[in-house]
Design a protein around this motif. Structure first.
Motif, PDB file in Angstrom:
ATOM      1  N   PHE A  67       6.364  -6.295   0.914  1.00 22.95           N
ATOM      2  CA  PHE A  67       5.355  -5.268   1.124  1.00 22.95           C
ATOM      3  C   PHE A  67       4.144  -5.884   1.809  1.00 22.95           C
ATOM      4  N   ALA A  68       3.609  -5.164   2.802  1.00 24.95           N
ATOM      5  CA  ALA A  68       2.397  -5.573   3.505  1.00 24.95           C
ATOM      6  C   ALA A  68       1.242  -4.751   2.974  1.00 24.95           C
ATOM      7  N   TYR A  69       0.184  -5.417   2.557  1.00 27.14           N
ATOM      8  CA  TYR A  69      -0.997  -4.752   2.008  1.00 27.14           C
ATOM      9  C   TYR A  69      -2.080  -4.738   3.079  1.00 27.14           C
ATOM     10  N   LEU A  70      -2.434  -3.536   3.520  1.00 31.16           N
ATOM     11  CA  LEU A  70      -3.485  -3.350   4.500  1.00 31.16           C
ATOM     12  C   LEU A  70      -4.711  -2.810   3.791  1.00 31.16           C
ATOM     13  N   GLU A  71      -5.764  -2.539   4.514  1.00 29.87           N
ATOM     14  CA  GLU A  71      -7.002  -2.075   3.903  1.00 29.87           C
ATOM     15  C   GLU A  71      -6.809  -0.785   3.108  1.00 29.87           C
ATOM     16  N   ASP A  72      -6.027   0.151   3.647  1.00 35.00           N
ATOM     17  CA  ASP A  72      -5.920   1.465   3.013  1.00 35.00           C
ATOM     18  C   ASP A  72      -4.498   1.916   2.686  1.00 35.00           C
ATOM     19  N   LYS A  73      -3.510   1.045   2.885  1.00 41.33           N
ATOM     20  CA  LYS A  73      -2.135   1.439   2.589  1.00 41.33           C
ATOM     21  C   LYS A  73      -1.246   0.223   2.348  1.00 41.33           C
ATOM     22  N   VAL A  74      -0.066   0.516   1.798  1.00 37.70           N
ATOM     23  CA  VAL A  74       0.942  -0.504   1.554  1.00 37.70           C
ATOM     24  C   VAL A  74       2.212  -0.067   2.274  1.00 37.70           C
ATOM     25  N   CYS A  75       2.788  -0.974   3.059  1.00 41.86           N
ATOM     26  CA  CYS A  75       3.997  -0.666   3.827  1.00 41.86           C
ATOM     27  C   CYS A  75       5.115  -1.625   3.439  1.00 41.86           C
ATOM     28  N   ARG A  76       6.348  -1.133   3.500  1.00 39.12           N
ATOM     29  CA  ARG A  76       7.512  -1.976   3.238  1.00 39.12           C
ATOM     30  C   ARG A  76       7.953  -2.617   4.545  1.00 39.12           C
ATOM     31  N   VAL A  77       8.141  -3.919   4.520  1.00 36.29           N
ATOM     32  CA  VAL A  77       8.505  -4.689   5.707  1.00 36.29           C
ATOM     33  C   VAL A  77       9.939  -5.168   5.553  1.00 36.29           C
ATOM     34  N   SER A  78      10.708  -5.113   6.630  1.00 37.12           N
ATOM     35  CA  SER A  78      12.104  -5.540   6.546  1.00 37.12           C
ATOM     36  C   SER A  78      12.286  -7.042   6.750  1.00 37.12           C
ATOM     37  N   ALA A  79      11.350  -7.708   7.410  1.00 36.32           N
ATOM     38  CA  ALA A  79      11.463  -9.146   7.665  1.00 36.32           C
ATOM     39  C   ALA A  79      11.169  -9.947   6.392  1.00 36.32           C
ATOM     40  N   SER A  80      11.689 -11.159   6.346  1.00 37.69           N
ATOM     41  CA  SER A  80      11.446 -12.027   5.196  1.00 37.69           C
ATOM     42  C   SER A  80      10.071 -12.693   5.310  1.00 37.69           C
ATOM     43  N   LEU A  81       9.552 -13.141   4.172  1.00 33.43           N
ATOM     44  CA  LEU A  81       8.270 -13.857   4.173  1.00 33.43           C
ATOM     45  C   LEU A  81       8.353 -15.119   5.015  1.00 33.43           C
ATOM     46  N   SER A 112     -11.527 -23.282  -6.498  1.00 33.89           N
ATOM     47  CA  SER A 112     -10.535 -24.200  -7.062  1.00 33.89           C
ATOM     48  C   SER A 112     -10.228 -23.799  -8.488  1.00 33.89           C
ATOM     49  N   GLU A 113      -8.975 -23.921  -8.855  1.00 30.97           N
ATOM     50  CA  GLU A 113      -8.500 -23.583 -10.194  1.00 30.97           C
ATOM     51  C   GLU A 113      -7.797 -24.801 -10.787  1.00 30.97           C
ATOM     52  N   PRO A 114      -7.645 -24.835 -12.115  1.00 31.99           N
ATOM     53  CA  PRO A 114      -6.910 -25.941 -12.743  1.00 31.99           C
ATOM     54  C   PRO A 114      -5.491 -26.047 -12.181  1.00 31.99           C
ATOM     55  N   GLY A 115      -4.975 -27.240 -12.175  1.00 28.12           N
ATOM     56  CA  GLY A 115      -3.610 -27.457 -11.696  1.00 28.12           C
ATOM     57  C   GLY A 115      -3.523 -27.516 -10.182  1.00 28.12           C
ATOM     58  N   ASN A 116      -4.637 -27.815  -9.512  1.00 28.11           N
ATOM     59  CA  ASN A 116      -4.694 -27.952  -8.061  1.00 28.11           C
ATOM     60  C   ASN A 116      -4.337 -26.659  -7.323  1.00 28.11           C
ATOM     61  N   ARG A 117      -4.597 -25.524  -7.956  1.00 29.07           N
ATOM     62  CA  ARG A 117      -4.383 -24.235  -7.305  1.00 29.07           C
ATOM     63  C   ARG A 117      -5.711 -23.722  -6.746  1.00 29.07           C
ATOM     64  N   ILE A 118      -5.618 -22.712  -5.896  1.00 27.26           N
ATOM     65  CA  ILE A 118      -6.820 -22.116  -5.303  1.00 27.26           C
ATOM     66  C   ILE A 118      -6.747 -20.604  -5.485  1.00 27.26           C
ATOM     67  N   ARG A 119      -7.856 -20.020  -5.939  1.00 33.76           N
ATOM     68  CA  ARG A 119      -7.945 -18.562  -6.044  1.00 33.76           C
ATOM     69  C   ARG A 119      -8.677 -18.057  -4.802  1.00 33.76           C
ATOM     70  N   ALA A 120      -8.014 -17.169  -4.065  1.00 38.80           N
ATOM     71  CA  ALA A 120      -8.620 -16.591  -2.868  1.00 38.80           C
ATOM     72  C   ALA A 120      -9.009 -15.146  -3.163  1.00 38.80           C
ATOM     73  N   THR A 121     -10.259 -14.805  -2.900  1.00 39.55           N
ATOM     74  CA  THR A 121     -10.703 -13.422  -2.993  1.00 39.55           C
ATOM     75  C   THR A 121     -10.712 -12.882  -1.569  1.00 39.55           C
ATOM     76  N   MET A 122      -9.935 -11.830  -1.358  1.00 44.97           N
ATOM     77  CA  MET A 122      -9.789 -11.263  -0.027  1.00 44.97           C
ATOM     78  C   MET A 122     -10.946 -10.316   0.286  1.00 44.97           C
ATOM     79  N   ASP A 123     -11.085  -9.947   1.549  1.00 45.64           N
ATOM     80  CA  ASP A 123     -12.151  -9.041   1.976  1.00 45.64           C
ATOM     81  C   ASP A 123     -12.089  -7.691   1.266  1.00 45.64           C
ATOM     82  N   ASN A 124     -10.895  -7.291   0.819  1.00 46.20           N
ATOM     83  CA  ASN A 124     -10.763  -6.006   0.118  1.00 46.20           C
ATOM     84  C   ASN A 124     -10.951  -6.140  -1.398  1.00 46.20           C
TER      85      ASN A 124
END
Length: 152
Positions: A67-81, A112-124
């Protein structure tokens, strides 16, 4: 065709195209640079839509569907990640977890989060976790490096 690349430390990035005559090859390069090149085919409300990668906040694989998440909708995508991240990495789509690809140009904040992970806050406002497997690569990209750079 001769290609000249020059890394700059400051100032605005620019692309200069010099040509004798406009042809299909030059037109394709211009379309790519303007973001009007290849698009991602998706399904929305029973219809096929062509999505510009730059408008996608993130893509997520859920139960075998992407699924692709856009600003105002969610679409199903046929291609793989995997295919999407490989084809559109130059346009900002980055594989950040086994089941997710994010658009690095739509990130507002990183934490930065524990375990060397990163939390990203998106524009939306959505929050996406970048797994430790991909965090090192993201840090390198954000510092101006490429995947081809071996040193970190």
């Amino acid at each position: 065709m001769k290609l000249i690349l020059s890394r700059i430390s400051e100032g605005e990035e620019e692309v200069i195209i010099r040509y004798r005559e406009m042809n299909e090859k030059i037109g394709t390069i211009i379309s790519f640079l303007q973001g009007t090149g290849q698009k991602i085919s998706a399904e929305f409300e029973g219809q096929t839509a062509l999505l510009e990668p730059e408008k996608i906040f993130y893509l997520e694989s859920v139960d075998g569907n992407v699924f692709a998440y856009l600003e105002d909708k969610v679409c199903r995508v046929s291609a793989s990640l995997e295919k999407i991240s490989l084809c559109f990495e130059e346009r900002g789509l980055f594989r950040c977890a086994k089941s997710m690809v994010i658009n690095i140009y739509k990130i507002r904040y990183l934490r930065s989060e524990p375990g060397n992970r990163i939390r990203a806050t998106m524009d939306n406002g959505e929050q996406v976790m970048i797994s430790r497997k991909y965090a090192k690569r993201l840090r390198r990209i954000l510092k101006g490096g490429t995947d081809r750079d071996e040193s970190v």
